[in-house]
Design a protein around this motif. Structure first.
Motif, PDB file in Angstrom:
ATOM      1  N   ARG A  10     -57.312-139.879  31.358  1.00 22.23           N
ATOM      2  CA  ARG A  10     -57.024-140.973  32.609  1.00 22.23           C
ATOM      3  C   ARG A  10     -55.524-141.134  32.783  1.00 22.23           C
ATOM      4  NH1 ARG A  10     -62.064-143.025  33.372  1.00 22.23           N
ATOM      5  NH2 ARG A  10     -63.752-142.643  31.792  1.00 22.23           N
ATOM      6  N   GLN A  11     -54.565-140.669  31.952  1.00 25.24           N
ATOM      7  CA  GLN A  11     -53.252-140.767  32.140  1.00 25.24           C
ATOM      8  C   GLN A  11     -52.586-139.572  32.861  1.00 25.24           C
ATOM      9  OE1 GLN A  11     -51.120-142.255  28.319  1.00 25.24           O
ATOM     10  NE2 GLN A  11     -52.933-142.400  27.447  1.00 25.24           N
ATOM     11  N   ILE A  12     -53.338-138.409  33.001  1.00 26.85           N
ATOM     12  CA  ILE A  12     -52.818-137.399  33.664  1.00 26.85           C
ATOM     13  C   ILE A  12     -52.693-137.769  35.079  1.00 26.85           C
ATOM     14  CG2 ILE A  12     -53.448-135.103  34.468  1.00 26.85           C
ATOM     15  CD1 ILE A  12     -54.442-134.635  31.791  1.00 26.85           C
ATOM     16  N   ASN A  13     -51.508-137.209  35.777  1.00 29.02           N
ATOM     17  CA  ASN A  13     -51.121-137.843  36.959  1.00 29.02           C
ATOM     18  C   ASN A  13     -51.269-136.816  38.021  1.00 29.02           C
ATOM     19  OD1 ASN A  13     -49.048-136.175  36.038  1.00 29.02           O
ATOM     20  ND2 ASN A  13     -47.429-137.718  37.233  1.00 29.02           N
ATOM     21  N   MET A  14     -51.531-135.134  37.672  1.00 24.02           N
ATOM     22  CA  MET A  14     -51.486-134.276  38.672  1.00 24.02           C
ATOM     23  C   MET A  14     -52.867-133.652  38.599  1.00 24.02           C
ATOM     24  SD  MET A  14     -47.845-132.351  39.128  1.00 24.02           S
ATOM     25  CE  MET A  14     -47.421-132.346  37.588  1.00 24.02           C
ATOM     26  N   LEU A  15     -53.394-133.060  39.636  1.00 19.80           N
ATOM     27  CA  LEU A  15     -54.723-132.165  39.395  1.00 19.80           C
ATOM     28  C   LEU A  15     -54.436-130.842  40.132  1.00 19.80           C
ATOM     29  CD1 LEU A  15     -57.820-131.822  38.996  1.00 19.80           C
ATOM     30  CD2 LEU A  15     -57.932-132.824  41.469  1.00 19.80           C
ATOM     31  N   TYR A  16     -54.796-129.751  39.739  1.00 22.91           N
ATOM     32  CA  TYR A  16     -54.492-128.299  39.965  1.00 22.91           C
ATOM     33  C   TYR A  16     -55.748-127.816  40.087  1.00 22.91           C
ATOM     34  CZ  TYR A  16     -52.963-123.701  40.835  1.00 22.91           C
ATOM     35  OH  TYR A  16     -52.754-122.438  41.409  1.00 22.91           O
ATOM     36  N   THR A  17     -56.230-127.394  41.157  1.00 24.92           N
ATOM     37  CA  THR A  17     -57.552-126.531  41.353  1.00 24.92           C
ATOM     38  C   THR A  17     -57.414-125.268  41.718  1.00 24.92           C
ATOM     39  OG1 THR A  17     -57.807-127.530  43.815  1.00 24.92           O
ATOM     40  CG2 THR A  17     -58.726-128.678  41.798  1.00 24.92           C
ATOM     41  N   HIS A  18     -58.334-124.288  41.103  1.00 23.96           N
ATOM     42  CA  HIS A  18     -58.155-122.989  41.542  1.00 23.96           C
ATOM     43  C   HIS A  18     -59.446-122.461  41.868  1.00 23.96           C
ATOM     44  CE1 HIS A  18     -60.162-122.126  37.621  1.00 23.96           C
ATOM     45  NE2 HIS A  18     -59.494-123.056  37.060  1.00 23.96           N
ATOM     46  N   GLY A  19     -59.665-120.982  42.205  1.00 18.04           N
ATOM     47  CA  GLY A  19     -60.889-120.383  42.774  1.00 18.04           C
ATOM     48  C   GLY A  19     -61.747-120.072  41.334  1.00 18.04           C
ATOM     49  N   ALA A  20     -62.675-119.491  41.771  1.00 16.83           N
ATOM     50  CA  ALA A  20     -63.703-119.136  40.416  1.00 16.83           C
ATOM     51  C   ALA A  20     -63.061-118.682  39.408  1.00 16.83           C
ATOM     52  CB  ALA A  20     -64.739-118.292  40.967  1.00 16.83           C
ATOM     53  N   GLU A  21     -62.064-118.032  39.421  1.00 13.65           N
ATOM     54  CA  GLU A  21     -61.388-117.236  38.149  1.00 13.65           C
ATOM     55  C   GLU A  21     -59.835-117.756  38.391  1.00 13.65           C
ATOM     56  OE1 GLU A  21     -62.777-115.999  35.770  1.00 13.65           O
ATOM     57  OE2 GLU A  21     -64.937-115.632  36.615  1.00 13.65           O
ATOM     58  N   LEU A  22     -59.223-117.860  37.186  1.00 14.31           N
ATOM     59  CA  LEU A  22     -57.968-117.894  36.940  1.00 14.31           C
ATOM     60  C   LEU A  22     -56.875-116.731  37.304  1.00 14.31           C
ATOM     61  CD1 LEU A  22     -56.506-120.749  36.003  1.00 14.31           C
ATOM     62  CD2 LEU A  22     -56.188-119.622  33.800  1.00 14.31           C
ATOM     63  N   THR A  23     -56.095-116.847  37.857  1.00 11.79           N
ATOM     64  CA  THR A  23     -55.100-115.614  38.271  1.00 11.79           C
ATOM     65  C   THR A  23     -53.780-115.651  37.913  1.00 11.79           C
ATOM     66  OG1 THR A  23     -54.382-116.805  40.338  1.00 11.79           O
ATOM     67  CG2 THR A  23     -56.661-115.607  40.398  1.00 11.79           C
ATOM     68  N   ASP A  24     -53.057-114.663  38.121  1.00 12.26           N
ATOM     69  CA  ASP A  24     -51.579-114.669  37.765  1.00 12.26           C
ATOM     70  C   ASP A  24     -50.912-115.678  38.589  1.00 12.26           C
ATOM     71  OD1 ASP A  24     -52.219-112.347  36.402  1.00 12.26           O
ATOM     72  OD2 ASP A  24     -51.547-111.014  37.846  1.00 12.26           O
ATOM     73  N   ASP A  25     -51.174-115.843  39.776  1.00  8.57           N
ATOM     74  CA  ASP A  25     -50.394-117.023  40.607  1.00  8.57           C
ATOM     75  C   ASP A  25     -50.785-118.351  40.176  1.00  8.57           C
ATOM     76  OD1 ASP A  25     -49.376-115.173  42.620  1.00  8.57           O
ATOM     77  OD2 ASP A  25     -51.211-115.105  43.366  1.00  8.57           O
ATOM     78  N   ASP A  26     -52.072-118.547  39.664  1.00 11.42           N
ATOM     79  CA  ASP A  26     -52.407-119.953  39.166  1.00 11.42           C
ATOM     80  C   ASP A  26     -51.394-120.230  37.823  1.00 11.42           C
ATOM     81  OD1 ASP A  26     -54.349-120.490  40.884  1.00 11.42           O
ATOM     82  OD2 ASP A  26     -55.824-119.213  39.856  1.00 11.42           O
ATOM     83  N   LEU A  27     -51.084-119.078  36.994  1.00 11.54           N
ATOM     84  CA  LEU A  27     -50.543-119.434  35.769  1.00 11.54           C
ATOM     85  C   LEU A  27     -48.909-119.637  36.167  1.00 11.54           C
ATOM     86  CD1 LEU A  27     -51.523-116.772  33.134  1.00 11.54           C
ATOM     87  CD2 LEU A  27     -52.138-119.241  33.129  1.00 11.54           C
ATOM     88  N   SER A  47     -54.978-119.154  49.566  1.00 11.26           N
ATOM     89  CA  SER A  47     -54.319-118.044  50.193  1.00 11.26           C
ATOM     90  C   SER A  47     -54.102-118.488  51.512  1.00 11.26           C
ATOM     91  CB  SER A  47     -55.004-116.544  50.122  1.00 11.26           C
ATOM     92  OG  SER A  47     -56.243-116.888  50.478  1.00 11.26           O
ATOM     93  N   ALA A  48     -54.780-119.353  52.291  1.00 13.82           N
ATOM     94  CA  ALA A  48     -54.452-119.551  53.548  1.00 13.82           C
ATOM     95  C   ALA A  48     -54.783-121.197  53.617  1.00 13.82           C
ATOM     96  CB  ALA A  48     -55.369-118.941  54.352  1.00 13.82           C
ATOM     97  N   LEU A  49     -54.047-121.964  54.466  1.00 14.42           N
ATOM     98  CA  LEU A  49     -54.091-123.153  54.597  1.00 14.42           C
ATOM     99  C   LEU A  49     -55.346-123.562  55.461  1.00 14.42           C
ATOM    100  CD1 LEU A  49     -50.575-124.214  55.448  1.00 14.42           C
ATOM    101  CD2 LEU A  49     -51.820-124.736  53.477  1.00 14.42           C
ATOM    102  N   ALA A 103     -49.988-116.682  48.922  1.00 12.58           N
ATOM    103  CA  ALA A 103     -49.861-115.533  49.866  1.00 12.58           C
ATOM    104  C   ALA A 103     -49.097-116.187  51.066  1.00 12.58           C
ATOM    105  CB  ALA A 103     -51.034-114.830  50.400  1.00 12.58           C
ATOM    106  N   ASP A 104     -48.397-115.357  51.637  1.00 13.88           N
ATOM    107  CA  ASP A 104     -47.844-115.977  52.829  1.00 13.88           C
ATOM    108  C   ASP A 104     -48.505-116.593  53.808  1.00 13.88           C
ATOM    109  OD1 ASP A 104     -45.335-115.044  51.620  1.00 13.88           O
ATOM    110  OD2 ASP A 104     -45.302-113.272  52.990  1.00 13.88           O
ATOM    111  N   ASP A 105     -48.028-117.540  54.391  1.00 11.33           N
ATOM    112  CA  ASP A 105     -49.171-118.304  55.582  1.00 11.33           C
ATOM    113  C   ASP A 105     -49.125-117.457  56.892  1.00 11.33           C
ATOM    114  OD1 ASP A 105     -49.049-120.755  58.049  1.00 11.33           O
ATOM    115  OD2 ASP A 105     -50.495-120.578  56.486  1.00 11.33           O
TER     116      ASP A 105
END
Length: 577
Positions: A352-369, A526-528, A547-549
């Motif tokens: 309850r003190q954490i101030n950022m949320l990061y969500t990813h796809g079904a699996e964790l990727t290099d880009d997520d790390l 990967s896309a907005l 990825a590039d937009d």
């Protein structure tokens, strides 16, 4: 007698025990050996012992038990949970544990690890306090950027904008209220405006000079204005006049001050941490053990020490859960023993003190790390080391990623840290993560989640460390032949800084936002979002591009947010609070 002892290699103590036992009319064999085992009656008559094996923490995993024997827990009532009950001979009898005429195969209590409890105790800075309410001062790197929140300003060579820009003196005047962090714009500071064009040269020969540079001339609260001298303004009036645009949401980045020839000082800087209150929680566990309990012969070796060890294990499990997911609250309860009302304080958990949320796809990727490392260790971070407490499914995703490629061969090694906890490390130029499985996250229902925090800069305010007390109930008003054992702790944990992240799949994002103190939510995409996917809820998130937009407006690695003022996407430049 001496020759007898030498011949039979008996100790003097053994001989004395034999004499005493004979005098008391006891069996000499019982006096000379503690807890004899009749191999004919034991489950493994051959008596062959399986070699003891050990886990990563040095704990015996099989207890050196006879071959073929399995370690059983909670299967036949041997370790029946008796919460809110005294440990009495009656309970032992009811559980079918009262001894028959054979020797026991000792059940071992399962050895739990509590990484959160260990890291809080070993890494957080302890702060001795005298009250259940403690003023915690949150600190982090000073924010040296001011985001311009007003309307876009176009500075055109030779053109004056009334009340805003003077083309002759090159003075730019803006309201203080148009900045989210005007305090950093102290007089004599040099500033550049990210994304606005600067120029050098004269009215007829002008070339680009990077970004627009400013000098703070005046910043006083009395007039609610801040005035800048534009160092490299557009000057070319030949043909099409050159322009420089300060867009909405532009970042004014503060650099060093620039003093005049005889100047000796600039306006004073100060620093005040952000204060907020934390509540310390009084955590107690109690065991009542009757005097008959230890004297009673049982099927298994279940003594006071076993009961107290189990109580301590449960105490640590419960404390870990409160440290992780407690809800800060103060309320009152009526206490019959005192005839009055007393305060109860519950602590604010790490989740309850954490101030950022990061969500990813079904699996964790290099880009997520890479994204997590960037968010945790770059902007205004005060650390380059952090701990990722993982639920089992979150840990599985990380293991699956690092086991899938040779480039993670060093990460794939399981190491044991200085506290005996199994960890895996991920390191890059920004910082280092240690990934640890936290079983209590599973028990709390957060097996899909990962909590990334900095324990080294966190604090543990405490009034009382684990204090053990024993009360003889025969000497009190209860008049019972029993002893009451209590274990008490009064503490909480308070994170420091503004960089902490809760990580989970995007399908769970809304539940995380609703239950935590999240102030900034990031999603890996990967896309907005566009079209029907561009909902009101989608506009509240910030997006990390893997990825590039498609519009070529943003690049891989950019963090993008929706601007209501511009009715479009812009790069995220803000400070996370």
């Amino acid at each position: 007698m001496i020759n007898f002892l030498k011949t039979h290699k008996m100790s003097v103590l053994s001989a004395l025990l034999m004499v005493v036992a004979a005098a008391l009319g006891a069996d000499c064999g019982f006096a000379m050996a503690v807890d004899p085992v009749d191999l004919a009656d034991a489950p493994n008559p051959s008596g062959t012992m399986e070699p003891a094996t050990y886990d990563g923490s040095g704990n015996v995993t099989n207890g050196g038990r006879p071959q073929g024997e399995s370690l059983q827990e909670d299967e036949q009532g041997g370790l029946t949970q008796l919460q809110n009950n005294p440990s009495s001979g009656t309970n032992v009898s009811d559980a079918g544990l009262e001894a028959e005429d054979y020797d026991p195969v000792v059940d071992n209590f399962r050895k739990y690890e509590f990484p959160t409890e260990t890291l809080i105790a070993r890494r957080c800075r302890p702060v001795k306090v005298k009250s259940y309410i403690h003023g915690h001062y949150n600190t982090g790197s000073t924010d040296l950027e001011a985001i311009y929140t007003g309307s876009a300003i176009t500075i055109t060579a030779g053109s004056t904008v009334s009340g805003v820009y003077n083309a002759t003196s090159h003075i730019l005047t803006l309201p203080v209220s148009d900045f989210d962090n005007p305090e950093c714009l102290i007089e004599c500071s040099t500033v550049f405006v990210r994304g606005a064009a600067g120029y050098k040269g004269g009215p007829s020969a002008e070339v680009s000079d990077g970004e627009l540079a400013l000098y703070v001339l005046d910043h006083k609260d009395t007039n609610s204005k801040v005035s800048f001298y534009v160092v490299n303004p557009p000057l070319n009036t030949t043909g099409t006049a050159s322009t420089s645009v300060i867009a909405a949401n532009s970042s004014f980045v503060v650099m060093a001050t620039a003093g005049s020839e005889s100047q000796m000082h600039v306006p004073s800087e100060s620093y005040l941490p952000e204060k907020f209150d934390v509540f310390l929680q009084k955590k107690i566990t109690t065991c009542i053990i009757t005097d008959y309990f230890d004297e009673q012969t049982k099927k298994i070796s279940l003594k006071t020490k076993n009961i107290l060890d189990n109580a301590a294990e449960n105490f640590k499990r419960k404390c870990a859960r409160s440290h992780l997911n407690g809800t800060m609250k103060r309320f009152q309860v009526f206490v019959p023993e005192t005839g009055g009302r007393e305060n109860v304080f519950t602590e604010n958990g790490i989740l309850r003190q954490i101030n950022m949320l990061y969500t990813h796809g079904a699996e964790l990727t290099d880009d997520d790390l890479l994204a997590l490392s960037t968010l945790m260790f770059t902007k205004n971070s005060q650390t380059n080391e952090a701990t990722a407490l993982c639920g089992s499914k979150a840990m599985q995703r990380f293991i699956k990623l690092v086991n899938s490629a040779d480039k993670y061969k060093d990460v794939g090694k399981v190491e044991v840290n200085e506290y005996g906890i199994s960890v895996r490390y991920y390191r890059d130029n920004f910082g280092s993560f240690e990934f640890i499985w936290e079983p209590q996250l599973d028990d709390l229902g957060y097996e899909e989640y990962m909590a990334i925090v900095d324990f080294k800069h966190a604090t543990r305010p405490y009034m009382l460390n684990d204090k053990k007390t024993t009360r003889d109930m025969s000497k009190t008003g209860e008049a019972r032949e029993a002893k009451e054992h209590n274990l008490c702790r009064i503490d909480c944990v308070a994170l420091n800084g503004f960089n902490s992240i809760l990580v989970c799949p995007s399908s769970l994002a809304l539940s995380a936002v609703n239950t935590g103190g999240i102030t900034a939510s990031f999603q890996s995409v990967s896309a907005l979002p566009s079209g029907s996917a561009l909902t009101a809820a989608a506009k509240l998130l910030k997006y990390y591009l893997t990825a590039d937009d498609a519009t070529a407006k943003f690049n891989k690695g950019d963090v993008v947010e929706w601007s209501t003022a511009l009715d479009g996407w812009v790069k995220f430049q803000g400070m996370i609070r």
